[in-house]
Design an enzyme around this catalytic site. Structure first.
Site, PDB file in Angstrom:
ATOM      1  N   ASP A  29      -8.136 132.003  22.854  1.00 37.64           N
ATOM      2  CA  ASP A  29      -9.278 132.158  21.947  1.00 37.64           C
ATOM      3  C   ASP A  29      -8.963 133.076  20.767  1.00 37.64           C
ATOM      4  O   ASP A  29      -9.845 133.752  20.239  1.00 37.64           O
ATOM      5  CB  ASP A  29     -10.523 132.690  22.697  1.00 37.64           C
ATOM      6  CG  ASP A  29     -10.876 131.830  23.882  1.00 37.64           C
ATOM      7  OD1 ASP A  29     -10.752 130.598  23.765  1.00 37.64           O
ATOM      8  OD2 ASP A  29     -11.269 132.377  24.928  1.00 37.64           O
ATOM      9  N   GLN A  52      -4.177 128.325  24.854  1.00 39.58           N
ATOM     10  CA  GLN A  52      -4.334 129.585  25.610  1.00 39.58           C
ATOM     11  C   GLN A  52      -3.496 130.698  24.950  1.00 39.58           C
ATOM     12  O   GLN A  52      -3.246 130.620  23.759  1.00 39.58           O
ATOM     13  CB  GLN A  52      -3.976 129.400  27.093  1.00 39.58           C
ATOM     14  CG  GLN A  52      -4.937 128.474  27.853  1.00 39.58           C
ATOM     15  CD  GLN A  52      -4.606 127.001  27.756  1.00 39.58           C
ATOM     16  OE1 GLN A  52      -3.471 126.610  27.841  1.00 39.58           O
ATOM     17  NE2 GLN A  52      -5.612 126.168  27.583  1.00 39.58           N
ATOM     18  N   LYS A 109      -6.426 130.044  17.141  1.00 35.49           N
ATOM     19  CA  LYS A 109      -5.253 129.239  16.771  1.00 35.49           C
ATOM     20  C   LYS A 109      -5.655 127.921  16.114  1.00 35.49           C
ATOM     21  O   LYS A 109      -4.958 127.421  15.235  1.00 35.49           O
ATOM     22  CB  LYS A 109      -4.393 128.939  18.015  1.00 35.49           C
ATOM     23  CG  LYS A 109      -3.817 130.167  18.678  1.00 35.49           C
ATOM     24  CD  LYS A 109      -3.035 129.828  19.920  1.00 35.49           C
ATOM     25  CE  LYS A 109      -3.864 129.302  21.065  1.00 35.49           C
ATOM     26  NZ  LYS A 109      -4.874 130.205  21.618  1.00 35.49           N
ATOM     27  N   GLY A 125     -10.036 124.969  23.969  1.00 43.00           N
ATOM     28  CA  GLY A 125     -11.184 124.696  23.107  1.00 43.00           C
ATOM     29  C   GLY A 125     -10.874 125.277  21.745  1.00 43.00           C
ATOM     30  O   GLY A 125     -11.050 126.464  21.516  1.00 43.00           O
ATOM     31  N   HIS A 126     -10.345 124.461  20.859  1.00 42.03           N
ATOM     32  CA  HIS A 126      -9.947 124.951  19.533  1.00 42.03           C
ATOM     33  C   HIS A 126     -10.996 124.542  18.514  1.00 42.03           C
ATOM     34  O   HIS A 126     -11.295 123.368  18.375  1.00 42.03           O
ATOM     35  CB  HIS A 126      -8.585 124.371  19.157  1.00 42.03           C
ATOM     36  CG  HIS A 126      -7.462 124.920  19.991  1.00 42.03           C
ATOM     37  ND1 HIS A 126      -6.214 124.368  20.022  1.00 42.03           N
ATOM     38  CD2 HIS A 126      -7.412 125.993  20.802  1.00 42.03           C
ATOM     39  CE1 HIS A 126      -5.442 125.086  20.827  1.00 42.03           C
ATOM     40  NE2 HIS A 126      -6.156 126.070  21.316  1.00 42.03           N
TER      41      HIS A 126
HETATM   42  P1  IMP Z   1      -7.771 126.887  33.858  1.00 42.75           P
HETATM   43  O1  IMP Z   1      -6.770 126.779  32.770  1.00 42.75           O
HETATM   44  O2  IMP Z   1      -9.020 126.081  33.625  1.00 42.75           O
HETATM   45  O3  IMP Z   1      -7.176 126.635  35.208  1.00 42.75           O
HETATM   46  O4  IMP Z   1      -8.289 128.411  33.882  1.00 42.75           O
HETATM   47  C1  IMP Z   1      -7.439 129.488  34.227  1.00 42.75           C
HETATM   48  C2  IMP Z   1      -7.741 130.710  33.382  1.00 42.75           C
HETATM   49  O5  IMP Z   1      -7.378 130.451  32.034  1.00 42.75           O
HETATM   50  C3  IMP Z   1      -9.228 131.094  33.331  1.00 42.75           C
HETATM   51  O6  IMP Z   1      -9.333 132.489  33.221  1.00 42.75           O
HETATM   52  C4  IMP Z   1      -9.709 130.449  32.041  1.00 42.75           C
HETATM   53  O7  IMP Z   1     -10.853 131.087  31.517  1.00 42.75           O
HETATM   54  C5  IMP Z   1      -8.494 130.652  31.165  1.00 42.75           C
HETATM   55  N1  IMP Z   1      -8.396 129.673  30.092  1.00 42.75           N
HETATM   56  C6  IMP Z   1      -7.984 128.399  30.169  1.00 42.75           C
HETATM   57  N2  IMP Z   1      -8.004 127.814  28.960  1.00 42.75           N
HETATM   58  C7  IMP Z   1      -8.415 128.740  28.092  1.00 42.75           C
HETATM   59  C8  IMP Z   1      -8.599 128.745  26.668  1.00 42.75           C
HETATM   60  O8  IMP Z   1      -8.375 127.763  25.959  1.00 42.75           O
HETATM   61  N3  IMP Z   1      -9.047 129.928  26.135  1.00 42.75           N
HETATM   62  C9  IMP Z   1      -9.256 131.035  26.882  1.00 42.75           C
HETATM   63  N4  IMP Z   1      -9.095 131.073  28.204  1.00 42.75           N
HETATM   64  C10 IMP Z   1      -8.671 129.933  28.803  1.00 42.75           C
END
Ligand code: IMP
Length: 415
Positions: free
Chosen positions: A12, A221, A15, A39-40
């Site tokens: 977040d 991420q 990017k 989520g971009h």
């Molecule tokens: P997962 O990727 O859904 O398995 O989540 C694992 C961890 O990564 C959690 O803490 C999510 O909130 C975090 N996470 C996954 N994708 C994003 C992103 O695009 N932005 C911020 N945090 C993310």
């Protein structure tokens, strides 16, 4: 020039906007890891467009978007996303290429992710099935985009997978079993829709590079969510650091000529896990409100706190970042003083094994009151803003090449 953009915090960092801004000078914009958990957000023609799996630069008409083999793909979310993007460009499908090597996210991945998040195993995932899909990939039971076109073998593998998953669903989680025929029919429908976009990413990207074209590699991420080098186990299930580019697109490691890191001017994190500079009081709430810090994928409120220079130093070292883009600096307007963590008590450097125990050491920097969101030249920045940028550069050892001051594409200042 082939450039990788990576997040230097917990995701977040903004990017999406940076990739959209830079993509106009790139022929290819490729994702190499992650999936619909990303989520971009991009502001396009005054509207907010959220990308999950499609590379964010494809709204530039000369840029082809590649979803690399290191990604995991949810066809339902992808097709919805592409459907939405055709509003802005009816020909967008022609510029989207999906690797046949991508692992498919299946309904049982999502279901198991959701169920686990209701148990003691919860880590605050996005519940998009990401971790479970990567488990199957590395357990060698996953189904790939390319498998969709060998119907008999796809059906066989799918039925075997569902029979195994149903045992887990029923015996471990006391949930209802899934129907293999329904899932098979659904994925055959997806197969038809995806087919014109399915490609061999390894060829597309290497041919483009050999032809002297420019490739922008888009990380999702951030470094602190990397499955090995992040705050494990509170991480995502892929490699978010720059070395992941080669594997995630099937191209040589030297393909990345430069790595630019993106960091927010403060820190946020969504989901559970250690966050040394988290502020659960007034500062955290103020940042959440003024920075609209709510997840673009899940809508969850983000945890907020001061900039942590040690986190960024660590992330920059692992990814080989030489320059960084600092985002959302405008959100810091209004504070008398701004705190920046420069290290921790007992240690200057971040140790991701001990993150839960780290107590930040802060310095205080004078704040600024001016609304800087309309500034477009470094000469027009108030001296305290320039000083804040300087403090960040000094304490991270990384030059700030640009600052971003709002969601619009042009709300960026080259320093
Ligand atoms: P997962 O990727 O859904 O398995 O989540 C694992 C961890 O990564 C959690 O803490 C999510 O909130 C975090 N996470 C996954 N994708 C994003 C992103 O695009 N932005 C911020 N945090 C993310």
């Amino acid at each position: 020039m082939n450039l990788a953009i990576v997040g230097l915090q917990w995701g977040d960092e903004g990017k999406g906007k940076i990739v959209d801004y830079l993509a106009r000078s790139f022929d290819i914009n490729a994702r190499f890891q992650g999936g619909s958990n990303a989520g971009h957000t991009v502001r396009y023609e005054g509207e907010k467009v959220i990308f999950h799996q499609v590379p964010c630069g494809v709204l530039n008409r000369n840029t082809t978007g590649v979803i690399g083999g290191g990604c995991v793909l949810d066809p339902k979310i992808l097709l919805e996303e592409i459907g939405n993007l055709t509003k802005y460009d009816p020909a967008i499908r022609e510029r989207i290429k999906i690797s046949k090597f991508c692992h498919l996210i299946m309904p049982y991945h999502i279901l198991i992710d959701e169920i686990r998040e209701g148990t003691k195993q919860a880590i605050g995932t996005t519940k998009k099935g990401i971790g479970v899909a990567y488990e199957d990939k590395y357990g060698r039971t996953g189904l790939r985009v390319g498998d969709l076109y060998n119907i008999e073998s796809f059906e066989k593998k799918l039925c075997l997978n569902i029979s195994r998953k149903n045992l887990v669903l029923m015996d471990v989680y006391h949930a209802e079993p899934l129907s293999d025929s329904e899932i098979f029919d659904l994925y055959m429908k997806y197969a038809d829709e995806l087919k014109p976009m399915v490609a061999d990413d390894t060829r597309i990207v290497s041919q483009a590079m050999n032809a002297g074209k420019n490739v922008l590699f888009e990380g999702a991420q951030g470094a602190m969510l990397d499955v090995d080098y992040g705050t494990y186990p509170y991480v995502t299930s892929s490699h978010t650091v720059a070395s992941s580019v080669g594997i995630g697109l099937g191209i040589p490691p030297y393909s990345v000529e430069s790595v630019v890191g993106v960091a927010k001017a403060y820190t946020t994190r969504v989901g559970q896990g250690p966050f040394p500079t988290e502020d659960s009081g007034e500062l955290g709430s103020l940042l959440r409100e003024s920075g609209a810090e709510f997840g673009s994928t899940t809508g969850r409120p983000r945890r907020c706190g001061p900039f942590d220079a040690a986190v960024v130093r660590y992330a920059a070292r692992i990814s080989g970042v030489k320059e960084m883009i600092l985002t959302k600096l405008d959100v810091l307007a209004g504070f008398d003083k701004i705190r920046v963590a420069i290290g921790y008590e007992n240690s200057d450097e971040l140790d991701p094994f001990a993150t839960e125990l780290l107590v930040p050491r802060y310095i205080e920097v004078p704040g600024f009151k001016e609304d800087i969101s309309g500034v477009r030249s470094p000469d027009d920045l108030p001296s305290n803003v320039l000083n804040y940028i300087h403090v960040i550069e000094e304490n991270t050892g990384i030059r700030v090449s640009h600052i971003s001051l709002g969601p619009e594409r042009d709300a960026i200042v080259e320093m």
